[in-house]
Scaffold this active site. Structure first.
Site, PDB file in Angstrom:
ATOM      1  N   GLU A   1     -22.168  49.618 -17.299  1.00 12.70           N
ATOM      2  CA  GLU A   1     -20.825  49.312 -16.747  1.00 12.70           C
ATOM      3  C   GLU A   1     -19.909  50.535 -16.833  1.00 12.70           C
ATOM      4  O   GLU A   1     -18.715  50.409 -17.087  1.00 12.70           O
ATOM      5  CB  GLU A   1     -20.179  48.109 -17.456  1.00 12.70           C
ATOM      6  CG  GLU A   1     -21.039  46.872 -17.569  1.00 12.70           C
ATOM      7  CD  GLU A   1     -21.462  46.270 -16.233  1.00 12.70           C
ATOM      8  OE1 GLU A   1     -20.970  46.739 -15.187  1.00 12.70           O
ATOM      9  OE2 GLU A   1     -22.309  45.361 -16.246  1.00 12.70           O
TER      10      GLU A   1
ATOM     11  N   LEU B   1     -26.079  49.217 -46.254  1.00 12.21           N
ATOM     12  CA  LEU B   1     -27.228  48.369 -46.601  1.00 12.21           C
ATOM     13  C   LEU B   1     -28.464  49.190 -46.987  1.00 12.21           C
ATOM     14  O   LEU B   1     -29.493  48.619 -47.382  1.00 12.21           O
ATOM     15  CB  LEU B   1     -27.569  47.412 -45.451  1.00 12.21           C
ATOM     16  CG  LEU B   1     -26.875  46.050 -45.585  1.00 12.21           C
ATOM     17  CD1 LEU B   1     -25.402  46.125 -45.205  1.00 12.21           C
ATOM     18  CD2 LEU B   1     -27.571  45.001 -44.739  1.00 12.21           C
ATOM     19  N   GLY B   2     -28.381  50.504 -46.867  1.00 11.28           N
ATOM     20  CA  GLY B   2     -29.519  51.352 -47.250  1.00 11.28           C
ATOM     21  C   GLY B   2     -30.771  50.961 -46.463  1.00 11.28           C
ATOM     22  O   GLY B   2     -30.689  50.644 -45.272  1.00 11.28           O
TER      23      GLY B   2
ATOM     24  N   GLN C   1     -16.513  54.807 -54.731  1.00  8.15           N
ATOM     25  CA  GLN C   1     -15.472  55.005 -53.722  1.00  8.15           C
ATOM     26  C   GLN C   1     -16.071  55.374 -52.352  1.00  8.15           C
ATOM     27  O   GLN C   1     -15.517  55.017 -51.308  1.00  8.15           O
ATOM     28  CB  GLN C   1     -14.502  56.089 -54.193  1.00  8.15           C
ATOM     29  CG  GLN C   1     -13.186  56.027 -53.480  1.00  8.15           C
ATOM     30  CD  GLN C   1     -12.206  57.050 -54.007  1.00  8.15           C
ATOM     31  OE1 GLN C   1     -12.505  58.235 -54.086  1.00  8.15           O
ATOM     32  NE2 GLN C   1     -11.040  56.599 -54.398  1.00  8.15           N
TER      33      GLN C   1
ATOM     34  N   ARG D   1     -16.009  45.156 -18.349  1.00  6.71           N
ATOM     35  CA  ARG D   1     -15.508  46.058 -19.392  1.00  6.71           C
ATOM     36  C   ARG D   1     -14.759  45.280 -20.470  1.00  6.71           C
ATOM     37  O   ARG D   1     -14.886  45.577 -21.655  1.00  6.71           O
ATOM     38  CB  ARG D   1     -14.648  47.160 -18.750  1.00  6.71           C
ATOM     39  CG  ARG D   1     -15.536  48.157 -18.033  1.00  6.71           C
ATOM     40  CD  ARG D   1     -14.828  49.162 -17.161  1.00  6.71           C
ATOM     41  NE  ARG D   1     -15.859  49.898 -16.416  1.00  6.71           N
ATOM     42  CZ  ARG D   1     -15.626  50.759 -15.435  1.00  6.71           C
ATOM     43  NH1 ARG D   1     -14.400  51.023 -15.057  1.00  6.71           N
ATOM     44  NH2 ARG D   1     -16.635  51.368 -14.828  1.00  6.71           N
TER      45      ARG D   1
HETATM   46  C1  LIG Z   1     -30.151  48.147 -20.527  1.00  9.84           C
HETATM   47  C2  LIG Z   1     -29.503  48.503 -19.215  1.00  9.84           C
HETATM   48  C3  LIG Z   1     -29.178  47.486 -18.337  1.00  9.84           C
HETATM   49  C4  LIG Z   1     -28.597  47.779 -17.091  1.00  9.84           C
HETATM   50  N1  LIG Z   1     -28.331  46.761 -16.210  1.00  9.84           N
HETATM   51  C5  LIG Z   1     -27.977  47.074 -14.938  1.00  9.84           C
HETATM   52  C6  LIG Z   1     -27.884  46.053 -13.930  1.00  9.84           C
HETATM   53  O1  LIG Z   1     -28.047  44.863 -14.202  1.00  9.84           O
HETATM   54  N2  LIG Z   1     -27.605  46.418 -12.654  1.00  9.84           N
HETATM   55  C7  LIG Z   1     -27.397  47.721 -12.321  1.00  9.84           C
HETATM   56  O2  LIG Z   1     -27.158  47.989 -11.144  1.00  9.84           O
HETATM   57  N3  LIG Z   1     -27.455  48.704 -13.252  1.00  9.84           N
HETATM   58  C8  LIG Z   1     -27.742  48.418 -14.542  1.00  9.84           C
HETATM   59  N4  LIG Z   1     -27.841  49.417 -15.490  1.00  9.84           N
HETATM   60  C9  LIG Z   1     -27.597  50.785 -15.096  1.00  9.84           C
HETATM   61  C10 LIG Z   1     -26.369  51.413 -15.721  1.00  9.84           C
HETATM   62  O3  LIG Z   1     -25.207  50.895 -15.118  1.00  9.84           O
HETATM   63  C11 LIG Z   1     -26.531  52.938 -15.569  1.00  9.84           C
HETATM   64  O4  LIG Z   1     -27.523  53.328 -16.495  1.00  9.84           O
HETATM   65  C12 LIG Z   1     -25.241  53.689 -15.800  1.00  9.84           C
HETATM   66  O5  LIG Z   1     -24.327  53.447 -14.755  1.00  9.84           O
HETATM   67  C13 LIG Z   1     -25.476  55.196 -15.912  1.00  9.84           C
HETATM   68  O6  LIG Z   1     -26.273  55.649 -14.866  1.00  9.84           O
HETATM   69  P1  LIG Z   1     -27.552  56.550 -15.202  1.00  9.84           P
HETATM   70  O7  LIG Z   1     -28.344  55.875 -16.249  1.00  9.84           O
HETATM   71  O8  LIG Z   1     -28.250  56.872 -13.936  1.00  9.84           O
HETATM   72  O9  LIG Z   1     -26.975  57.885 -15.835  1.00  9.84           O
HETATM   73  P2  LIG Z   1     -26.374  59.137 -15.033  1.00  9.84           P
HETATM   74  O10 LIG Z   1     -25.328  58.713 -14.089  1.00  9.84           O
HETATM   75  O11 LIG Z   1     -27.499  59.965 -14.498  1.00  9.84           O
HETATM   76  O12 LIG Z   1     -25.684  59.913 -16.224  1.00  9.84           O
HETATM   77  C14 LIG Z   1     -26.413  60.764 -17.132  1.00  9.84           C
HETATM   78  C15 LIG Z   1     -25.387  61.432 -18.056  1.00  9.84           C
HETATM   79  O13 LIG Z   1     -24.496  62.233 -17.258  1.00  9.84           O
HETATM   80  C16 LIG Z   1     -23.167  61.830 -17.501  1.00  9.84           C
HETATM   81  N5  LIG Z   1     -22.369  61.964 -16.291  1.00  9.84           N
HETATM   82  C17 LIG Z   1     -22.645  61.503 -15.039  1.00  9.84           C
HETATM   83  N6  LIG Z   1     -21.648  61.774 -14.200  1.00  9.84           N
HETATM   84  C18 LIG Z   1     -20.703  62.406 -14.928  1.00  9.84           C
HETATM   85  C19 LIG Z   1     -19.399  62.932 -14.641  1.00  9.84           C
HETATM   86  N7  LIG Z   1     -18.851  62.828 -13.430  1.00  9.84           N
HETATM   87  N8  LIG Z   1     -18.717  63.517 -15.653  1.00  9.84           N
HETATM   88  C20 LIG Z   1     -19.235  63.597 -16.897  1.00  9.84           C
HETATM   89  N9  LIG Z   1     -20.450  63.113 -17.240  1.00  9.84           N
HETATM   90  C21 LIG Z   1     -21.166  62.524 -16.261  1.00  9.84           C
HETATM   91  C22 LIG Z   1     -23.265  60.375 -17.951  1.00  9.84           C
HETATM   92  O14 LIG Z   1     -22.122  59.971 -18.661  1.00  9.84           O
HETATM   93  C23 LIG Z   1     -24.520  60.426 -18.793  1.00  9.84           C
HETATM   94  O15 LIG Z   1     -24.200  60.904 -20.072  1.00  9.84           O
HETATM   95  C24 LIG Z   1     -28.353  49.130 -16.757  1.00  9.84           C
HETATM   96  C25 LIG Z   1     -28.666  50.150 -17.664  1.00  9.84           C
HETATM   97  C26 LIG Z   1     -29.241  49.842 -18.879  1.00  9.84           C
HETATM   98  C27 LIG Z   1     -29.586  50.964 -19.822  1.00  9.84           C
END
Ligand SMILES: Cc1cc2nc3c(=O)[nH]c(=O)nc-3n(C[C@H](O)[C@H](O)[C@H](O)COP(=O)(O)OP(=O)(O)OC[C@H]3O[C@@H](n4cnc5c(N)ncnc54)[C@H](O)[C@@H]3O)c2cc1C
Length: 389
Positions: free
Chosen positions: A363, A338-339, A276, A240
């Site tokens: 994360e 930058l349009g 502005q 983070r």
């Molecule tokens: C490019 C990329 C690289 C990544 N690299 C890695 C990696 O190297 N290793 C790894 O293990 N993971 C990796 N990840 C996974 C990443 O950590 C997850 O995508 C992330 O933790 C969210 O999980 P999810 O995509 O399943 O979304 P979900 O958990 O399904 O969430 C979907 C939506 O619901 C919301 N939500 C979920 N729970 C709550 C709650 N309690 N309250 C409010 N809102 C909620 C979320 O904020 C989001 O808006 C990567 C993801 C991406 C996109």
């Protein structure tokens, strides 16, 4: 109160900036056009990282790293955040959880990772387990001298640049026993399913993997059985901070480009900064960066002063939330200034715009950071964020 950066901190930031300008920025369009960093360029880049004295930026000297403070790492990562296409990942950061390994594990995984001779990727997320890691289905079962892992992992970043994977699995399928396993590549029963395309064009891939009874020696358990989430929590704090540093660096570069463009671009007979509407956008961008950067350096400094671990978690969440959302707002304005040119892939602001979107997702999403922050306020009061301690 002394807010001056030390000579050493300034010198480290300058070193990282030089590497960004000289080595990484020239690779941005290569990655963009090729879809990732071409395999044949990777070894030479690793060597350049070593020669620049940037190997092992996040680990102690004892483990083969540079032994930097958090503030020193932060000022360097901020500079690395200026590059697009995730090229900051070329300056590797071995997973922090490796420092909790046995002496043998440190020798086999951590020390060579600090030197760039090995690289690990981290596999927690699954199709049904994102924000909620208790839903992980990957299980580990002990038979004889080996653990056997079965399950599927998603989004495994830098899989194609790694030679080992840290896999988060539940021992006997029990969500109360989340555990980390060190899996060497290649492994029998490990299948690379695919590496889908994402919004950003990243230096390495994000893979989907299947583990089908993959044998892992007992000695490859990282930490204790059931300790997986604790070790990952420490990783989250560092990740983070790193995201906050990168997003401040990314926003700064975009703001500088927009500022220069606004001075030179003439429409209706005058530079567009004389409107502005444009100059107010530049003013808002500068203030956003000013505030986020102040918060970033403060939290990094507090970590170096051995702030209580719970406070560190609380503040790292707030920092990641604020800086990643700030960068979204600032870079969006840079594209606007930058349009049409800001919408071209050959322009860094277009790539920064796509690149930093994921910082509100990985994360811990912005919503999960708010859940953490709200939980801290509930438990310990507003002072967690409003007091100057
Ligand atoms: C490019 C990329 C690289 C990544 N690299 C890695 C990696 O190297 N290793 C790894 O293990 N993971 C990796 N990840 C996974 C990443 O950590 C997850 O995508 C992330 O933790 C969210 O999980 P999810 O995509 O399943 O979304 P979900 O958990 O399904 O969430 C979907 C939506 O619901 C919301 N939500 C979920 N729970 C709550 C709650 N309690 N309250 C409010 N809102 C909620 C979320 O904020 C989001 O808006 C990567 C993801 C991406 C996109």
């Amino acid at each position: 109160m002394d807010l001056e950066l030390s000579a050493r901190e300034k010198q480290l930031a300058a070193k990282a900036r030089d590497f960004v300008e000289r080595v990484l920025i020239p690779l941005e369009n290569v990655v963009e056009e090729h879809g990732e960093l071409p395999v044949e360029r990777r070894a030479a880049l690793r060597q350049q990282v070593r020669e620049a004295g940037l190997a092992g930026i996040n680990h102690s000297a004892e483990h083969g790293g540079l032994g930097l403070t958090m503030l020193e790492q932060t000022v360097m990562e901020e500079q690395l955040g200026r590059v697009t296409n995730g090229l900051w990942t070329a300056v590797w950061r071995p997973p922090v959880s490796l420092k909790f390994g046995t002496i043998e594990q440190k020798k086999r995984y951590l020390q060579p990772s600090c030197q760039g001779e090995r690289r690990g990727c981290f596999a927690i997320t699954e199709a049904d387990a994102g924000s909620d890691p208790r839903q992980v289905k990957t299980s580990a079962v002990l038979r004889g001298d080996n653990w056997y892992l079965t399950g599927e992992k998603w989004f495994v970043t830098s899989y194609n640049a790694s030679d080992f994977i840290i896999v988060h699995a539940h021992v006997d399928g029990d969500p109360d026993k989340p555990t980390l396993f060190l899996v060497d590549k290649p492994a029998e029963g490990l299948t690379h399913l695919r590496s889908p395309k994402f919004m950003h064009t990243y230096t390495f891939d994000h893979a989907e993997l299947r583990f089908d009874n993959v044998a892992v020696p007992k000695a490859n358990v990282l930490g204790e059985i059931g300790q997986g989430l604790d070790l990952t929590k420490d990783w989250f704090v560092e990740a983070r901070l790193q995201i906050a540093s990168h997003t401040v660096g990314a926003a700064t570069r975009a703001a500088e480009i927009a500022n220069a463009y606004a001075a030179e671009r003439v429409q209706f007979g005058k530079p567009i900064r004389d409107f502005q509407a444009i100059e107010f956008m530049l003013a808002d961008m500068a203030v956003e960066i000013f505030a986020a950067k102040t918060m970033l350096y403060r939290v990094a400094w507090e970590i170096d002063q051995a702030l209580d671990r719970k406070m560190v978690h609380a503040r790292a969440s707030a920092l990641k939330l604020h800086c990643s959302e700030m960068a979204g707002r600032v870079i969006d304005k840079a594209v606007q200034i930058l349009g049409g040119r800001g919408y071209m892939r050959e322009n860094p602001v277009e790539r920064l715009y796509r690149d930093i979107r994921v910082d509100r997702i990985w994360e811990g999403t912005s919503e999960i950071q708010r859940v953490v922050i709200a939980g801290q306020i509930r438990k310990r009061g507003m002072s967690v964020y409003t007091d100057w301690v």
